[in-house]
Scaffold this motif. Structure first.
Motif, PDB file in Angstrom:
ATOM      1  N   ILE A 281       0.862  -1.182   0.000  1.00 21.29           N
ATOM      2  CA  ILE A 281       0.000   0.000   0.000  1.00 21.29           C
ATOM      3  C   ILE A 281       0.898   1.231   0.000  1.00 21.29           C
ATOM      4  CG2 ILE A 281      -1.807   1.260   1.231  1.00 21.29           C
ATOM      5  CD1 ILE A 281      -2.622  -1.366   2.547  1.00 21.29           C
ATOM      6  N   LEU A 282       0.632   2.158  -0.917  1.00 18.98           N
ATOM      7  CA  LEU A 282       1.494   3.325  -1.087  1.00 18.98           C
ATOM      8  C   LEU A 282       0.674   4.615  -1.067  1.00 18.98           C
ATOM      9  CD1 LEU A 282       3.738   1.902  -3.938  1.00 18.98           C
ATOM     10  CD2 LEU A 282       4.414   2.229  -1.543  1.00 18.98           C
ATOM     11  N   PRO A 283       0.437   5.187   0.131  1.00 21.07           N
ATOM     12  CA  PRO A 283      -0.255   6.481   0.197  1.00 21.07           C
ATOM     13  C   PRO A 283       0.567   7.574  -0.483  1.00 21.07           C
ATOM     14  CG  PRO A 283      -0.223   5.396   2.350  1.00 21.07           C
ATOM     15  CD  PRO A 283       0.724   4.652   1.469  1.00 21.07           C
ATOM     16  N   ARG A 284      -0.099   8.433  -1.208  1.00 12.11           N
ATOM     17  CA  ARG A 284       0.491   9.575  -1.913  1.00 12.11           C
ATOM     18  C   ARG A 284       1.437   9.187  -3.042  1.00 12.11           C
ATOM     19  NH1 ARG A 284       1.796  14.407   2.325  1.00 12.11           N
ATOM     20  NH2 ARG A 284      -0.332  14.765   3.001  1.00 12.11           N
ATOM     21  N   TYR A 285       1.402   7.954  -3.455  1.00 13.46           N
ATOM     22  CA  TYR A 285       2.172   7.523  -4.611  1.00 13.46           C
ATOM     23  C   TYR A 285       1.232   7.457  -5.814  1.00 13.46           C
ATOM     24  CZ  TYR A 285       6.891   6.287  -3.050  1.00 13.46           C
ATOM     25  OH  TYR A 285       8.194   6.343  -2.632  1.00 13.46           O
ATOM     26  N   ASP A 286       1.621   8.111  -6.920  1.00 10.05           N
ATOM     27  CA  ASP A 286       0.838   7.999  -8.133  1.00 10.05           C
ATOM     28  C   ASP A 286       1.283   6.761  -8.918  1.00 10.05           C
ATOM     29  OD1 ASP A 286       3.213   8.670  -9.474  1.00 10.05           O
ATOM     30  OD2 ASP A 286       2.652  10.782  -9.686  1.00 10.05           O
ATOM     31  N   ARG A 287       0.682   6.555 -10.080  1.00 14.08           N
ATOM     32  CA  ARG A 287       0.951   5.336 -10.841  1.00 14.08           C
ATOM     33  C   ARG A 287       2.418   5.235 -11.245  1.00 14.08           C
ATOM     34  NH1 ARG A 287      -1.861   4.531 -16.605  1.00 14.08           N
ATOM     35  NH2 ARG A 287      -0.150   5.922 -17.200  1.00 14.08           N
ATOM     36  N   GLU A 288       3.005   6.335 -11.703  1.00 14.69           N
ATOM     37  CA  GLU A 288       4.396   6.297 -12.150  1.00 14.69           C
ATOM     38  C   GLU A 288       5.335   5.961 -10.992  1.00 14.69           C
ATOM     39  OE1 GLU A 288       5.283   6.642 -15.422  1.00 14.69           O
ATOM     40  OE2 GLU A 288       3.114   6.507 -15.639  1.00 14.69           O
ATOM     41  N   GLN A 289       5.084   6.546  -9.822  1.00 12.97           N
ATOM     42  CA  GLN A 289       5.930   6.257  -8.662  1.00 12.97           C
ATOM     43  C   GLN A 289       5.795   4.800  -8.242  1.00 12.97           C
ATOM     44  OE1 GLN A 289       4.149   9.524  -6.368  1.00 12.97           O
ATOM     45  NE2 GLN A 289       6.223  10.309  -6.012  1.00 12.97           N
ATOM     46  N   ALA A 290       4.571   4.276  -8.297  1.00 20.57           N
ATOM     47  CA  ALA A 290       4.359   2.876  -7.929  1.00 20.57           C
ATOM     48  C   ALA A 290       5.074   1.936  -8.900  1.00 20.57           C
ATOM     49  CB  ALA A 290       2.863   2.572  -7.891  1.00 20.57           C
ATOM     50  N   LEU A 291       4.990   2.246 -10.187  1.00 18.38           N
ATOM     51  CA  LEU A 291       5.682   1.408 -11.179  1.00 18.38           C
ATOM     52  C   LEU A 291       7.194   1.439 -10.972  1.00 18.38           C
ATOM     53  CD1 LEU A 291       3.587   2.342 -14.329  1.00 18.38           C
ATOM     54  CD2 LEU A 291       3.704   0.083 -13.273  1.00 18.38           C
ATOM     55  N   ASP A 292       7.728   2.611 -10.655  1.00 20.34           N
ATOM     56  CA  ASP A 292       9.173   2.719 -10.412  1.00 20.34           C
ATOM     57  C   ASP A 292       9.586   1.903  -9.191  1.00 20.34           C
ATOM     58  OD1 ASP A 292       9.513   4.361 -12.591  1.00 20.34           O
ATOM     59  OD2 ASP A 292       9.428   6.225 -11.438  1.00 20.34           O
ATOM     60  N   LEU A 293       8.788   1.988  -8.109  1.00 25.24           N
ATOM     61  CA  LEU A 293       9.114   1.223  -6.899  1.00 25.24           C
ATOM     62  C   LEU A 293       8.989  -0.275  -7.173  1.00 25.24           C
ATOM     63  CD1 LEU A 293       9.866   1.085  -3.934  1.00 25.24           C
ATOM     64  CD2 LEU A 293       7.441   1.370  -3.369  1.00 25.24           C
ATOM     65  N   ALA A 294       7.976  -0.679  -7.922  1.00 24.74           N
ATOM     66  CA  ALA A 294       7.815  -2.096  -8.254  1.00 24.74           C
ATOM     67  C   ALA A 294       9.033  -2.611  -9.022  1.00 24.74           C
ATOM     68  CB  ALA A 294       6.542  -2.301  -9.063  1.00 24.74           C
ATOM     69  N   GLU A 295       9.553  -1.796  -9.915  1.00 26.77           N
ATOM     70  CA  GLU A 295      10.747  -2.202 -10.670  1.00 26.77           C
ATOM     71  C   GLU A 295      11.953  -2.347  -9.746  1.00 26.77           C
ATOM     72  OE1 GLU A 295      13.242  -3.350 -13.742  1.00 26.77           O
ATOM     73  OE2 GLU A 295      11.055  -3.347 -13.556  1.00 26.77           O
ATOM     74  N   GLU A 296      12.093  -1.447  -8.768  1.00 23.69           N
ATOM     75  CA  GLU A 296      13.177  -1.578  -7.787  1.00 23.69           C
ATOM     76  C   GLU A 296      13.037  -2.875  -7.004  1.00 23.69           C
ATOM     77  OE1 GLU A 296      14.100   1.782  -5.289  1.00 23.69           O
ATOM     78  OE2 GLU A 296      13.138   3.144  -6.700  1.00 23.69           O
ATOM     79  N   MET A 297      11.805  -3.208  -6.597  1.00 22.58           N
ATOM     80  CA  MET A 297      11.575  -4.445  -5.847  1.00 22.58           C
ATOM     81  C   MET A 297      11.857  -5.661  -6.719  1.00 22.58           C
ATOM     82  SD  MET A 297       8.158  -3.612  -3.577  1.00 22.58           S
ATOM     83  CE  MET A 297       8.252  -2.496  -2.160  1.00 22.58           C
ATOM     84  N   ARG A 298      11.465  -5.586  -7.980  1.00 24.17           N
ATOM     85  CA  ARG A 298      11.735  -6.710  -8.894  1.00 24.17           C
ATOM     86  C   ARG A 298      13.235  -6.995  -8.981  1.00 24.17           C
ATOM     87  NH1 ARG A 298      13.719  -8.020 -13.445  1.00 24.17           N
ATOM     88  NH2 ARG A 298      14.381  -5.876 -13.859  1.00 24.17           N
ATOM     89  N   LYS A 299      14.018  -5.935  -9.151  1.00 21.49           N
ATOM     90  CA  LYS A 299      15.478  -6.104  -9.251  1.00 21.49           C
ATOM     91  C   LYS A 299      16.058  -6.642  -7.941  1.00 21.49           C
ATOM     92  CE  LYS A 299      16.141  -2.410 -12.664  1.00 21.49           C
ATOM     93  NZ  LYS A 299      16.698  -1.044 -12.887  1.00 21.49           N
ATOM     94  N   ALA A 300      15.531  -6.142  -6.794  1.00 23.24           N
ATOM     95  CA  ALA A 300      16.046  -6.595  -5.495  1.00 23.24           C
ATOM     96  C   ALA A 300      15.774  -8.076  -5.283  1.00 23.24           C
ATOM     97  CB  ALA A 300      15.414  -5.768  -4.374  1.00 23.24           C
ATOM     98  N   ILE A 301      14.596  -8.549  -5.695  1.00 21.94           N
ATOM     99  CA  ILE A 301      14.262  -9.970  -5.551  1.00 21.94           C
ATOM    100  C   ILE A 301      15.125 -10.821  -6.478  1.00 21.94           C
ATOM    101  CG2 ILE A 301      12.439 -11.685  -5.922  1.00 21.94           C
ATOM    102  CD1 ILE A 301      10.427  -9.537  -5.028  1.00 21.94           C
ATOM    103  N   ALA A 302      15.327 -10.352  -7.706  1.00 24.60           N
ATOM    104  CA  ALA A 302      16.129 -11.110  -8.666  1.00 24.60           C
ATOM    105  C   ALA A 302      17.585 -11.220  -8.229  1.00 24.60           C
ATOM    106  CB  ALA A 302      16.040 -10.458 -10.047  1.00 24.60           C
ATOM    107  N   ALA A 303      18.025 -10.297  -7.369  1.00 24.02           N
ATOM    108  CA  ALA A 303      19.425 -10.305  -6.912  1.00 24.02           C
ATOM    109  C   ALA A 303      19.628 -11.156  -5.662  1.00 24.02           C
ATOM    110  CB  ALA A 303      19.888  -8.878  -6.646  1.00 24.02           C
ATOM    111  N   LEU A 304      18.552 -11.656  -5.074  1.00 19.23           N
ATOM    112  CA  LEU A 304      18.672 -12.447  -3.846  1.00 19.23           C
ATOM    113  C   LEU A 304      19.339 -13.791  -4.115  1.00 19.23           C
ATOM    114  CD1 LEU A 304      15.163 -11.886  -2.175  1.00 19.23           C
ATOM    115  CD2 LEU A 304      17.360 -10.949  -1.423  1.00 19.23           C
ATOM    116  N   VAL A 305      20.113 -14.218  -3.143  1.00 17.09           N
ATOM    117  CA  VAL A 305      20.757 -15.537  -3.218  1.00 17.09           C
ATOM    118  C   VAL A 305      20.561 -16.220  -1.862  1.00 17.09           C
ATOM    119  CG1 VAL A 305      22.924 -16.811  -3.462  1.00 17.09           C
ATOM    120  CG2 VAL A 305      22.479 -14.810  -4.899  1.00 17.09           C
ATOM    121  N   VAL A 306      19.953 -17.392  -1.876  1.00 20.21           N
ATOM    122  CA  VAL A 306      19.737 -18.172  -0.658  1.00 20.21           C
ATOM    123  C   VAL A 306      20.501 -19.493  -0.790  1.00 20.21           C
ATOM    124  CG1 VAL A 306      18.035 -19.380   0.765  1.00 20.21           C
ATOM    125  CG2 VAL A 306      17.486 -17.129  -0.208  1.00 20.21           C
TER     126      VAL A 306
END
Length: 429
Positions: A349-374
């Protein structure tokens, strides 16, 4: 020129008027009544019917007949805003009773005009303000370590106590007359409500409590609990000023696990649980309706997570879920909420985030998950996730439609090859 008669125009006005209008004689016999007045009278009249104003209101306002009889002037206002308290749910009431106001004007020797208005919500608001005022005064009787300020309706500091100086470093005498917003420099990133919005909520609900970063006079940030209370000296619904209490408190997450955490957190990942996610969405929907600020939602689902559990076992799968939650939570703005919705699905949930900001944050999260190593006994485990984003504006204020739209885009991302944020029309990939 209009060929409509004055009688037709009068009837149209009476029908559309949002106030109940009644014309009757001195004995209360009704000659004319509009739909709004009929809606108020019929439930009250019972078997007696709504042909006589005084008879219809006999059970709830028997004094009206004598008030009219005692008025001896040939014309004039007999009563103005006379309150009629109605309880239509005796013994089973689950909400505040209905309250009407009645104004009666004498137009001639045997002609009265009465208005009926439902002021139930206004009465509830008056009670809230009085309760908040009494509660706040009682609270302050034993308070010595809290910074307190009295604020005028236009947001200026009328007074501050000595603790305000100790807590913030600002001289409590010198701040008198200054704008509160300029003195209380707050951190508003991530969607924290601005001071004027907090005051607006306090004016509506009686009080508002919020925690967030605040700066002392020297620029040092500290975590502050801020209580804004509306003050009222009369029976009006508008506050005549505000009181503000500031408390220097440790960050909530540093205070240790407590009952609130148990009720709101997913036991595996430490993310918000689905219950807290739903409650937060409803709260943010209310704020969206009041302030029309952007509100965005991200949903994400790990790709092929079942394969991880089947190949490496559930303990490794759980470790991967925890790693994903930690990586994504670290990217959140201050008021963002990261929740585990079930299995390998998460919501943001992202209060005060518009669509562009949400898409940018989602892309950051996507990259962070792809970089994980377990690490696992069977080798290195990696993960990817698919994302869908939507805004409450797009869903026209409906939470159900917001969730459905974000889910639709999430599954579109999976169909398009996974490990991606679905790009909505009008934005370059």
């Amino acid at each position: 020129m209009s060929d409509r008669s004055s009688e037709e125009e009068l009837l149209e006005f009476l029908y559309a008027c949002p106030v109940g209008l009644i014309e009757c004689d001195a004995a209360g016999e009704i000659g004319m009544i509009n739909p709004h007045a009929m809606q108020h009278l019929l439930p009250l009249a019972g078997a007696s019917g709504a042909s006589n104003l005084f008879s219809a209101l006999q059970q709830h306002a028997p004094e009206l007949r004598s008030v009219v009889s005692a008025f001896t002037a040939p014309i004039g206002r007999i009563c103005d805003g006379h309150r009629i308290f109605v309880d239509l749910g005796v013994g089973r009431r689950t909400s505040a009773p209905k309250v009407l106001t009645c104004t009666i004007v004498k137009l001639g020797p045997d002609r009265l005009m009465a208005t009926l208005t439902d002021v139930s919500q206004q009465i509830v608001q008056e009670q809230r303000l009085r309760q908040a005022d009494t509660w706040f005064a009682t609270l302050l009787d034993g308070v010595h370590d809290y910074a307190t300020l009295e604020i005028t309706p236009d947001g200026k500091i009328a007074s501050a106590n000595a603790c305000f100086t100790r807590q913030t470093g600002f001289n409590h005498l010198e701040v008198t007359g200054q704008d509160l917003a300029k003195v209380l420099r707050t951190e508003e990133t991530g969607g924290d409500l601005r001071l004027e919005e907090q005051f607006e909520i306090a004016g509506s609900d009686g009080w508002h409590l919020q925690e967030g970063w605040q700066q002392r006079a020297g620029g040092e940030p500290y975590w502050c609990q801020r209580l804004v209370v509306a003050r009222s000296t009369g029976d009006g619904t508008m506050p005549t000023g505000f009181s503000v209490v500031l408390r220097d408190v440790p960050r909530r997450e540093e205070a240790g696990a407590d009952l609130q955490r148990l009720l709101t957190r997913d036991p595996l990942t430490g993310s918000a649980n689905r219950r807290h996610f739903s409650q937060s969405m409803e709260q943010e929907q209310t704020r969206w309706r009041e302030f029309r600020q952007s509100l965005s939602l991200i949903v994400l689902d790990l790709d092929h997570f079942k394969v991880v559990n089947d190949t490496h076992g559930h303990p490794i799968g759980d470790l991967l879920l925890c790693s994903v939650a930690t990586a994504c939570a670290g990217l959140l703005p201050p008021r963002g909420i990261f929740a585990r919705l079930g299995g390998e699905e998460f919501g943001v949930i992202l209060p005060r985030y518009d669509r562009e900001q949400a898409l940018d944050l989602a892309e950051e999260m996507r990259k962070a998950i792809a970089a994980l190593v377990v690490q696992s006994p069977g080798g290195i485990v990696k993960a990817t996730a698919s994302f869908g984003c939507a805004t409450l504006d797009e869903a026209e204020g409906s939470i159900d439609d917001l969730l459905a739209l974000a889910d639709t885009r999430l599954y579109a991302a999976k169909r398009d090859g996974r490990n991606r944020v679905h790009q909505v029309e009008g934005r370059a990939a």
